[in-house]
Design a protein around this motif. Structure first.
Motif, mmCIF file in Angstrom:
data_model
loop_
_atom_site.group_PDB
_atom_site.id
_atom_site.type_symbol
_atom_site.label_atom_id
_atom_site.label_comp_id
_atom_site.label_asym_id
_atom_site.label_seq_id
_atom_site.Cartn_x
_atom_site.Cartn_y
_atom_site.Cartn_z
ATOM 1 N N ARG A 429 69.339 155.244 -7.532
ATOM 2 C CA ARG A 429 67.631 155.243 -7.072
ATOM 3 C C ARG A 429 67.557 154.573 -5.941
ATOM 4 N NH1 ARG A 429 65.179 150.113 -8.280
ATOM 5 N NH2 ARG A 429 63.172 151.086 -8.697
ATOM 6 N N TYR A 430 66.639 154.947 -5.149
ATOM 7 C CA TYR A 430 66.307 154.485 -3.946
ATOM 8 C C TYR A 430 65.591 153.119 -4.039
ATOM 9 C CZ TYR A 430 66.008 159.229 -2.006
ATOM 10 O OH TYR A 430 66.360 160.444 -1.520
ATOM 11 N N GLY A 431 65.763 152.526 -2.849
ATOM 12 C CA GLY A 431 64.884 151.169 -3.027
ATOM 13 C C GLY A 431 65.553 149.815 -3.203
ATOM 14 N N VAL A 432 67.132 149.705 -3.325
ATOM 15 C CA VAL A 432 68.026 148.982 -3.859
ATOM 16 C C VAL A 432 68.412 148.303 -2.428
ATOM 17 C CG1 VAL A 432 69.719 147.896 -4.996
ATOM 18 C CG2 VAL A 432 68.613 149.779 -6.096
ATOM 19 N N ASP A 433 68.436 147.021 -2.050
ATOM 20 C CA ASP A 433 68.773 146.341 -1.041
ATOM 21 C C ASP A 433 70.131 145.929 -1.158
ATOM 22 O OD1 ASP A 433 69.082 145.259 1.377
ATOM 23 O OD2 ASP A 433 67.574 143.611 1.213
ATOM 24 N N TYR A 434 71.209 146.522 -0.769
ATOM 25 C CA TYR A 434 72.401 145.956 -0.988
ATOM 26 C C TYR A 434 73.053 145.090 0.007
ATOM 27 C CZ TYR A 434 72.757 150.129 -3.852
ATOM 28 O OH TYR A 434 72.537 151.044 -4.825
ATOM 29 N N GLY A 435 72.308 144.757 1.191
ATOM 30 C CA GLY A 435 72.718 144.212 2.232
ATOM 31 C C GLY A 435 73.831 144.299 2.943
ATOM 32 N N ASN A 436 74.159 145.461 2.617
ATOM 33 C CA ASN A 436 75.334 146.297 3.383
ATOM 34 C C ASN A 436 75.108 147.806 3.662
ATOM 35 O OD1 ASN A 436 78.170 147.279 3.926
ATOM 36 N ND2 ASN A 436 79.062 145.695 2.570
ATOM 37 N N ALA A 437 75.180 147.890 5.174
ATOM 38 C CA ALA A 437 74.920 149.208 5.657
ATOM 39 C C ALA A 437 75.819 150.094 5.083
ATOM 40 C CB ALA A 437 74.617 149.291 7.079
ATOM 41 N N ASN A 438 76.945 149.804 4.871
ATOM 42 C CA ASN A 438 78.131 150.934 4.352
ATOM 43 C C ASN A 438 77.447 151.309 3.073
ATOM 44 O OD1 ASN A 438 79.922 150.584 6.523
ATOM 45 N ND2 ASN A 438 80.374 148.458 5.897
ATOM 46 N N LEU A 439 77.053 150.389 2.127
ATOM 47 C CA LEU A 439 76.755 151.175 0.845
ATOM 48 C C LEU A 439 75.602 152.048 0.867
ATOM 49 C CD1 LEU A 439 76.905 147.955 -1.441
ATOM 50 C CD2 LEU A 439 78.511 149.771 -1.622
ATOM 51 N N GLN A 440 74.512 151.832 1.868
ATOM 52 C CA GLN A 440 73.531 152.496 2.218
ATOM 53 C C GLN A 440 74.001 153.873 2.590
ATOM 54 O OE1 GLN A 440 70.134 152.137 1.294
ATOM 55 N NE2 GLN A 440 70.168 154.299 2.085
ATOM 56 N N ALA A 441 74.950 153.908 3.420
ATOM 57 C CA ALA A 441 75.745 155.104 3.982
ATOM 58 C C ALA A 441 76.080 156.064 2.749
ATOM 59 C CB ALA A 441 76.858 154.900 5.011
ATOM 60 N N PHE A 442 76.791 155.375 1.673
ATOM 61 C CA PHE A 442 77.065 156.127 0.475
ATOM 62 C C PHE A 442 75.925 156.813 0.038
ATOM 63 C CE2 PHE A 442 81.377 153.970 0.415
ATOM 64 C CZ PHE A 442 82.215 154.993 0.399
ATOM 65 N N VAL A 443 74.682 156.027 -0.105
ATOM 66 C CA VAL A 443 73.871 156.575 -0.739
ATOM 67 C C VAL A 443 73.207 157.569 0.038
ATOM 68 C CG1 VAL A 443 71.254 156.052 -1.400
ATOM 69 C CG2 VAL A 443 72.750 154.321 -1.760
#
Length: 529
Positions: A429-443
């Protein structure tokens, strides 16, 4: 309640107690609140099955949290073997006194679960209230025949992993070389305009008044003050240059490989596991239509087509450039090589982030890294990664449909903020703050990915496609091999022998070179004379 039913009920409760005791001895620990609540007879109990041990602590905590929100219910997570998982669920649903009310399953098995009566559709009012929280890939992954039959939980996909340190160093050298060239041009232009500078009699340059040393002393402080600003400006230029260097296409990687002055330890500019379809699929994924966007329509199939052939021919050509041995390559080996600085670019899944972060903490990874979108083949041929979405399904045999749906919504929507830190799983799902831009890149990559199809008739497609990729990598004719694969799968889908019409490949026209006829030229010259 009859004696037999009493005995079965007692046996089931004893099994739950034994499981709780076993988990306690194994050091995994089931929350005391969960352990105590198992025996609270006045609460309605949900049995929740899953197969991944990495989820145990997280699910136990989620069960406790849900019990605090809904004090009339309790959830008992049950770790189950993944072997013949749906078959076991089916047997437990019709034979057990404590069948699973809901369970976790990957989206490619949803059709099988639904047709067996083991997956109830998500109520429309619940889905309408949550569907905007998910990217299209998640929504399509849990859709089947215009019904939503699962709650998206977490996903896996592949993206481009690269050594950011190497790219920054290369960018810095480029900027420095460009600056040196510019300064040389300016110096030459000044020399041409003003002529050579003459030295004065006192040893200083003409016109400096002999105060060069004093000027230097006065300007020293200003120069030092400007150093930090210059460094920050240079770093910003490097970051912008790295962004521009990131490959949009495979052609860009090849061009980079030709220009890159690699450090001694670098063994490969681009290396990935060519034996695993999960890391290969993106090459042809945009042109392999297996069941339509939701992967559930046997009438919507297109495996054998010109674009897919062209993609696989480019894929095959890469073997000549990168020379990856299918007998020796593995994903774990590639990731280890990346950690040792032997690779600049590779294709990785979400698990790479945790492994690299841990290696950095232990001093085993001395570089910075980043994640980017998988590159297209070229400007014409586009790519798309494959994704699999694990979802929570409410068992059609459960007598607690409403309660099970409520917990599924709670688990996959309200309680995912700590999912990655506790399990290493990236929420769908959207809206989860992982504190890591690399995980957001996977999203971001997941958002554009192709969900694993869910049709029973094509369940072996991935194994067969992986074999085809390996054979094409090692020299098999891409056109013929893809045609063979399509005929095999379409025969399974249609239930009758299927023959594809062969696609004739366009012949590459070699450029004709016109050679000069020296005798004719000589004769023409004599006539003119």
């Amino acid at each position: 309640m009859g004696m037999k039913k009493r005995i079965l009920t007692a046996a089931a409760l004893a099994g739950v107690a034994a499981a709780a005791l076993l988990i306690g001895y194994s050091g995994k620990g089931i929350s005391e609140k969960v352990e105590e609540s198992i025996f609270e007879r006045h609460k309605e109990t949900l049995y929740f099955w899953y197969t991944d041990e990495a989820l145990t602590d997280y699910l136990n905590s989620a069960a406790v949290a849900y019990g605090e929100v809904n004090t009339d219910a309790r959830v008992v997570p049950v770790l189950t073997s993944g072997l013949e998982y749906l078959e076991t669920i089916n047997r437990a649903s019709v034979q057990s006194e404590t069948p699973p009310d809901l369970y976790i399953i990957s989206n490619d098995s949803l059709e099988k679960a639904f047709l067996a009566g083991l997956a109830n559709p998500v109520p429309e009012d619940i889905w309408d209230g949550m569907k905007e929280e998910y990217p299209d890939a998640a929504r399509l992954a849990v859709s089947y025949k215009n019904k939503v039959i699962g709650y998206p939980f977490y996903f896996e996909t592949s993206a481009l992993l690269y050594n950011r340190t190497y790219l920054e160093e290369f960018a810095g050298k480029q900027i420095e070389a460009e600056q040196d060239a510019l300064e040389a041009e300016e110096a030459m232009a000044q020399l041409e305009a003003e002529g050579p500078v003459e030295d004065s009699a006192d040893g200083g340059e003409a016109g400096d008044g002999g105060n060069n040393g004093a000027d230097t002393a006065e300007n020293g402080g200003a120069e030092e003050a400007g150093e930090s600003g210059t460094d920050a400006q240079l770093q910003q230029e490097i970051e912008e240059r790295v962004k521009s260097m990131l490959p949009d296409t495979i052609d860009d990687i090849l061009e980079f490989a030709n220009e890159y002055d690699a450090p001694e330890q670098v063994e490969a500019v681009f290396k990935w596991d060519v034996t695993d379809i999960f890391y290969n699929y993106f090459f042809a994924g945009n042109y392999l239509n297996v069941g339509g966007s939701a992967g559930d329509d046997t009438a919507n199939m297109n495996i054998y087509n010109r674009d897919a052939i062209d993609c696989l021919k480019v894929y095959q050509d890469l073997n000549q450039f990168f020379s990856i041995d299918t007998q020796e390559i593995s994903y774990e080996g590639v990731l280890d090589d990346f950690m040792q600085g032997k690779i600049v670019y590779t294709v990785a899944t979400t698990d790479s982030v945790a492994k690299l972060e841990k290696a950095k903490e232990e001093g085993l990874f001395a570089y910075e890294y980043s994640i980017a979108k998988v590159p297209d083949i070229n400007e014409r041929l586009l790519t798309r990664s494959l994704s699999v979405t694990n979802c929570v399904v409410v068992n059609g045999y459960s007598e607690k449909q409403e309660l099970a749906s409520d917990f599924a919504r709670f688990l996959t929507g309200d309680d995912t903020d700590a999912l990655y830190t506790r399990t290493g799983k990236v929420a769908a799902r959207y809206g989860v703050d992982y504190g890591n831009a690399n995980l957001q890149a996977f999203v971001n990559e997941y958002e554009l990915s192709i969900p694993m199809p869910k049709m029973v008739e094509t369940s072996n497609f991935w194994v067969e496609l992986e074999i085809a990729f390996a054979q094409i990598w090692n020299g098999a004719d891409a056109n013929a091999r893809l045609k063979e694969l399509s005929e095999q799968i379409m025969t399974q889908v249609t239930g009758a022998p299927y023959v594809e019409t062969a696609i004739e490949e366009e012949e590459v026209q070699e450029e004709e070179i016109e050679y000069l006829d020296e005798d004719a030229l000589r004769q023409e010259a004599q006539e003119e004379d």
